[in-house]
Design a protein around this motif. Sequence first.
Motif, PDB file in Angstrom:
ATOM      1  N   HIS A 178     -16.656  10.747 -23.046  1.00 41.37           N
ATOM      2  CA  HIS A 178     -15.782  10.149 -24.182  1.00 41.37           C
ATOM      3  C   HIS A 178     -14.395   9.736 -23.881  1.00 41.37           C
ATOM      4  N   ALA A 179     -13.861  10.389 -22.894  1.00 43.63           N
ATOM      5  CA  ALA A 179     -12.484  10.135 -22.637  1.00 43.63           C
ATOM      6  C   ALA A 179     -12.620   8.588 -21.823  1.00 43.63           C
ATOM      7  N   GLY A 180     -13.634   8.376 -21.272  1.00 43.76           N
ATOM      8  CA  GLY A 180     -13.594   7.146 -20.703  1.00 43.76           C
ATOM      9  C   GLY A 180     -13.702   5.950 -21.556  1.00 43.76           C
ATOM     10  N   TYR A 181     -14.141   6.328 -22.824  1.00 46.24           N
ATOM     11  CA  TYR A 181     -14.246   5.287 -23.702  1.00 46.24           C
ATOM     12  C   TYR A 181     -13.050   5.026 -24.942  1.00 46.24           C
ATOM     13  N   ALA A 182     -12.570   6.364 -24.954  1.00 48.09           N
ATOM     14  CA  ALA A 182     -11.480   6.706 -26.103  1.00 48.09           C
ATOM     15  C   ALA A 182     -10.293   7.541 -25.410  1.00 48.09           C
ATOM     16  N   PRO A 183      -9.559   7.101 -24.398  1.00 49.34           N
ATOM     17  CA  PRO A 183      -8.768   8.190 -23.863  1.00 49.34           C
ATOM     18  C   PRO A 183      -7.661   8.534 -24.703  1.00 49.34           C
ATOM     19  N   SER A 184      -7.356   7.756 -25.682  1.00 52.63           N
ATOM     20  CA  SER A 184      -6.134   7.986 -26.924  1.00 52.63           C
ATOM     21  C   SER A 184      -6.411   9.520 -27.536  1.00 52.63           C
ATOM     22  N   ASN A 185      -8.045   9.536 -27.608  1.00 54.22           N
ATOM     23  CA  ASN A 185      -8.413  10.757 -28.362  1.00 54.22           C
ATOM     24  C   ASN A 185      -8.690  11.961 -27.267  1.00 54.22           C
ATOM     25  N   TYR A 186      -9.320  11.601 -26.258  1.00 56.37           N
ATOM     26  CA  TYR A 186      -9.888  12.773 -25.390  1.00 56.37           C
ATOM     27  C   TYR A 186      -9.260  12.947 -24.057  1.00 56.37           C
ATOM     28  N   GLN A 187      -8.621  12.252 -23.520  1.00 61.99           N
ATOM     29  CA  GLN A 187      -8.104  12.335 -22.082  1.00 61.99           C
ATOM     30  C   GLN A 187      -7.304  13.668 -21.958  1.00 61.99           C
ATOM     31  N   HIS A 188      -6.471  13.714 -23.032  1.00 63.19           N
ATOM     32  CA  HIS A 188      -5.571  14.991 -22.791  1.00 63.19           C
ATOM     33  C   HIS A 188      -6.333  16.259 -23.119  1.00 63.19           C
ATOM     34  N   LYS A 189      -7.485  16.348 -23.848  1.00 60.82           N
ATOM     35  CA  LYS A 189      -8.406  17.412 -23.779  1.00 60.82           C
ATOM     36  C   LYS A 189      -9.129  17.673 -22.368  1.00 60.82           C
ATOM     37  N   LEU A 190      -9.290  16.571 -21.823  1.00 59.90           N
ATOM     38  CA  LEU A 190      -9.763  16.536 -20.638  1.00 59.90           C
ATOM     39  C   LEU A 190      -8.908  17.247 -19.203  1.00 59.90           C
ATOM     40  N   PHE A 191      -7.791  16.753 -19.409  1.00 59.66           N
ATOM     41  CA  PHE A 191      -6.597  17.289 -18.589  1.00 59.66           C
ATOM     42  C   PHE A 191      -6.650  18.788 -18.585  1.00 59.66           C
ATOM     43  N   LEU A 192      -6.535  19.225 -19.927  1.00 56.76           N
ATOM     44  CA  LEU A 192      -6.418  20.513 -20.392  1.00 56.76           C
ATOM     45  C   LEU A 192      -7.502  21.492 -19.622  1.00 56.76           C
ATOM     46  N   LEU A 193      -8.763  21.017 -20.231  1.00 50.97           N
ATOM     47  CA  LEU A 193      -9.967  21.798 -19.486  1.00 50.97           C
ATOM     48  C   LEU A 193      -9.908  21.816 -17.971  1.00 50.97           C
ATOM     49  N   GLN A 194      -9.560  20.668 -17.467  1.00 55.68           N
ATOM     50  CA  GLN A 194      -9.283  20.614 -15.745  1.00 55.68           C
ATOM     51  C   GLN A 194      -8.340  21.585 -15.451  1.00 55.68           C
ATOM     52  N   ALA A 195      -7.492  21.508 -16.204  1.00 53.66           N
ATOM     53  CA  ALA A 195      -6.354  22.680 -15.606  1.00 53.66           C
ATOM     54  C   ALA A 195      -6.747  23.935 -15.754  1.00 53.66           C
ATOM     55  N   GLU A 196      -7.341  24.379 -16.718  1.00 51.14           N
ATOM     56  CA  GLU A 196      -7.993  25.801 -17.029  1.00 51.14           C
ATOM     57  C   GLU A 196      -9.067  26.053 -15.837  1.00 51.14           C
ATOM     58  N   PHE A 197      -9.790  25.029 -15.523  1.00 50.70           N
ATOM     59  CA  PHE A 197     -10.872  25.480 -14.364  1.00 50.70           C
ATOM     60  C   PHE A 197     -10.099  25.424 -13.235  1.00 50.70           C
ATOM     61  N   ASP A 198      -9.117  24.522 -12.707  1.00 52.41           N
ATOM     62  CA  ASP A 198      -8.356  24.492 -11.739  1.00 52.41           C
ATOM     63  C   ASP A 198      -7.689  26.050 -11.358  1.00 52.41           C
ATOM     64  N   SER A 199      -7.116  26.419 -12.417  1.00 50.33           N
ATOM     65  CA  SER A 199      -6.591  27.815 -12.543  1.00 50.33           C
ATOM     66  C   SER A 199      -7.320  28.823 -12.123  1.00 50.33           C
TER      67      SER A 199
END
Length: 394
Positions: free
Chosen positions: A303-324
Amino acid sequence: DLLSLKAMENSRKIAAMQQLNDLILFAFVARQKEYHVLVFKTIQISLCHGMCKEATIGLAMYGGLLIQYFNDIEGGYRFGQLAMSLVEKLQASACLARVYTAFHTFINSSSQHHRVSLEPLKLASQVALRVGDVEYSVMSARQYCIHSYQCGIELSTVEKFLRKGCQQMEEHKQVVVLKITLPYLQTVLNLMGQSDDPLKLIGQAMDYKNMLKEALRNKNQSVLICTIYHLQSWLAYIFNEYELASEMAAKCPNAQVLSSYPVFLKCDVYFLSGLISFAMAYKTKNEKWRIKGQSSIEVIELHAGYAPSNYQHKLFLLQAEFDSIRGKIDDAAKNYDNAVRAAGENGYVQDQALAYERAANFYMKQGDDHSAIQYYADAQNAYLRWGAVSKVNH
């Protein structure tokens, strides 16, 4: 080309379309199993017998189903735009409110910023009331309130919207819609510090125990049940009660109910599931949580690929938690900052506050007290801007 279809002339079919449209809203709220069948039936009648004003609502709902069930975001958006065009072409002013409500509930947020839906939903509520369409007036008013909350509008303002909306629902005896709205009002009150226990939806607006007891006796209230569990899970996570959050999330939703959710709410559920999963993965070291968290990332990434204004920040945070939890320290630090930046740029102050807080926890684990203190301070300021006093005082 559906726009070029002949006009529907069979009066019995037109009457059937009118009845179907009246049933669709009820089915969405209380009879999920029948909802998509009714929508498909309106499309079938239109294709076989031609277009009428009432077909606009079915087209918009069908666009939503393409997104909800099949992740066909481009196709769903095209059907939504087609419905809007037909309202204008057929001069179907009586259907405008219903089409606007469907489009901005189920379709808009798949491609455009969630805030774009606010003014059209407000207009839809006003127009519906003027033409005597009480059910859609209160439903669009509800969606306006929920979207305001989801967009990160200051909580005291959202509270006013919700109280006004709930009053309208009571005045027009729209009991079912009122019930699925009250959990949001109580959530807002909890966050503002106006409840004895911020983790429980008990207070001025409702008592979740009584509401759940009644809902569980009624097999047609899955939306209400899942709303309560989702919001309680979110509150538990916000207040760092991760095991409780996972327990609440596990109770609902099931796959069928989740598929029927509007795209923004569906992503919220997956976002929360991912956050809980990575928190539990860190705590328990159980691989099942990591796998579940990765599944959430896949959904949000789509969904971030179609509406980054709504979902890109959510993706970044999940990726950060996974990286951690994988020990990818540099990548985690970068993604936490990306989440903070993207949430701030798009006005999601509640998610920015959360990103600051998760970054602070990350730096505390790394032994970087200086950075942790700064991020905690930033988180506190963001939560205060949102109006979440109980979180700040927690």
